[in-house]
Design a protein around this motif. Structure first.
Motif, PDB file in Angstrom:
ATOM      1  N   UNK A 201       0.853  -1.181   0.000  1.00 19.96           N
ATOM      2  CA  UNK A 201       0.000   0.000   0.000  1.00 19.96           C
ATOM      3  C   UNK A 201       0.889   1.230   0.000  1.00 19.96           C
ATOM      4  N   UNK A 202       0.540   2.208  -0.839  1.00 15.35           N
ATOM      5  CA  UNK A 202       1.291   3.470  -0.894  1.00 15.35           C
ATOM      6  C   UNK A 202       0.397   4.620  -0.455  1.00 15.35           C
ATOM      7  N   UNK A 203       1.038   5.605   0.173  1.00 13.09           N
ATOM      8  CA  UNK A 203       0.299   6.803   0.563  1.00 13.09           C
ATOM      9  C   UNK A 203       1.282   7.959   0.696  1.00 13.09           C
ATOM     10  N   UNK A 204       0.750   9.164   0.681  1.00 11.25           N
ATOM     11  CA  UNK A 204       1.571  10.356   0.853  1.00 11.25           C
ATOM     12  C   UNK A 204       1.475  10.826   2.290  1.00 11.25           C
ATOM     13  N   UNK A 205       2.624  11.160   2.853  1.00  8.21           N
ATOM     14  CA  UNK A 205       2.679  11.695   4.210  1.00  8.21           C
ATOM     15  C   UNK A 205       3.597  12.901   4.172  1.00  8.21           C
ATOM     16  N   UNK A 206       3.017  14.088   4.203  1.00 11.90           N
ATOM     17  CA  UNK A 206       3.814  15.298   4.023  1.00 11.90           C
ATOM     18  C   UNK A 206       4.391  15.311   2.626  1.00 11.90           C
ATOM     19  N   UNK A 208       6.566  13.075   1.614  1.00  6.80           N
ATOM     20  CA  UNK A 208       7.090  11.737   1.377  1.00  6.80           C
ATOM     21  C   UNK A 208       6.033  10.841   0.727  1.00  6.80           C
ATOM     22  N   UNK A 209       6.504   9.971  -0.145  1.00  3.70           N
ATOM     23  CA  UNK A 209       5.663   8.882  -0.643  1.00  3.70           C
ATOM     24  C   UNK A 209       6.170   7.612   0.031  1.00  3.70           C
ATOM     25  N   UNK A 210       5.284   6.952   0.771  1.00  7.43           N
ATOM     26  CA  UNK A 210       5.670   5.805   1.577  1.00  7.43           C
ATOM     27  C   UNK A 210       4.946   4.564   1.087  1.00  7.43           C
ATOM     28  N   UNK A 211       5.692   3.474   1.002  1.00  7.79           N
ATOM     29  CA  UNK A 211       5.109   2.176   0.662  1.00  7.79           C
ATOM     30  C   UNK A 211       5.212   1.264   1.867  1.00  7.79           C
TER      31      UNK A 211
END
Length: 309
Positions: A201-206, A208-211
């Protein structure tokens, strides 16, 4: 200042003793200091928790029965905090019933000693658990150093522990003893797929793109006590691709294959991401191995992780 004073005791293990009996405290302080360790003291559970907000000792000795917050409830509160959860807790008890020993272990204790305390037995047990805690911490640091950025949550999505770099990232995003706000929803959705070993699952946090990659359960205590292990990848494709390409003299496609290998993706998934056949992925991978001077995917991934870290 308090942390600095403790840190100044270079090479000495720090033990927190929680006991409401002044005679027991005096005896334990003398015994532990003569064994070459630094002693912190708290006379009840509330004081212990307040002290632990400022310092994390290497081991905790706690009396089971105290007025107010007893040793069992104090230990449960300690174990709910990821920063403190790995600290071994040894119970001291005058209770002789088996159910009390079981209760101590259920609360999160690793061991217990009965009063009156036999000095040599106590010190031997302390040394064993201190050594085990050091091995555990070294293992997590080693995982970090090789790019295995991991954290574990329970089935309700509560953070249990994280490797050091993940801890640092989460702290920078408003986390601490809990997941950062941006993580809560994605982690819950990932846990819902825990029967799918390839779930990502990927999402944006600030910025950053985090997987997040579901690794799987690492332990089952009972039906609800399962820890779910998750790998965290920071997705920085453009900059990371350029770094890999320049460092190892790779083509753009070879760098892309190597990058996705460093994220732990199998050839089948890489072929889908890049829109090429698995056979073509293998051909690029052969060239990557030759240019890096390695023979395995794991070795290639390690090179990549060190380069883009």
């Amino acid at each position: 200042m308090f942390n600095d004073a403790i840190a100044g005791q270079a090479g000495r293990d720090t033990v927190l003793v929680v006991d409401d009996n002044p005679e027991s405290l005096h005896f334990l302080i003398d015994t532990i200091e003569r064994a070459g360790m630094t002693v912190l003291i708290a006379t009840n559970g509330e004081n212990a928790l307040e002290l632990l907000e400022h310092v994390a000792p290497d081991l905790i000795l706690i009396d089971a029965i105290m007025p107010g917050l007893d040793g069992f409830d104090t230990t449960r509160a300690i174990k709910k905090q990821p920063r403190l959860a790995d600290i071994p807790v040894i119970f001291m008890t005058g209770l002789t019933e088996t159910e009390h020993a079981v209760r101590a272990l259920d609360a999160g204790g690793v061991d217990y000693v009965r009063k009156p305390i036999a000095i040599e037995e106590l010190l031997a047990r302390m040394r064993v658990h201190l050594a085990g805690a050091r091995v555990s911490q070294a293992g997590r640091s080693a995982l970090d150093a090789t790019g295995r950025h991991l954290f574990a949550v329970d089935r309700a999505g509560q953070l249990l522990w994280a490797t050091p770099q993940v801890e640092h990232l989460m702290a920078s995003m408003g986390g601490g003893d809990r997941l950062p706000p941006d993580f809560a929803g994605p982690v819950a959705r990932l846990i819902a797929q825990r029967d799918n070993p390839d779930a990502t699952l990927r999402f944006e946090a600030g910025a950053q793109v985090i997987e997040l990659v579901l690794v799987g359960p690492v332990r089952r205590d009972d039906g609800e006590g399962r820890e779910v292990l998750v790998r965290l990848n920071l997705i920085r494709e453009g900059a990371d691709l350029e770094r890999l390409r320049d460092r190892y003299g790779l083509t753009q496609r070879e760098a892309e294959v190597l990058l996705w290998i460093s994220y732990g993706k199998p050839n089948r998934v890489i072929s889908e991401i890049l829109g090429i056949s698995p056979r073509t992925v293998n051909k690029h991978l052969e060239q990557v191995f030759e240019k890096l001077g390695v023979e395995t995917r794991a070795a290639a991934a390690a090179f990549a992780v060190r380069t883009i870290a």
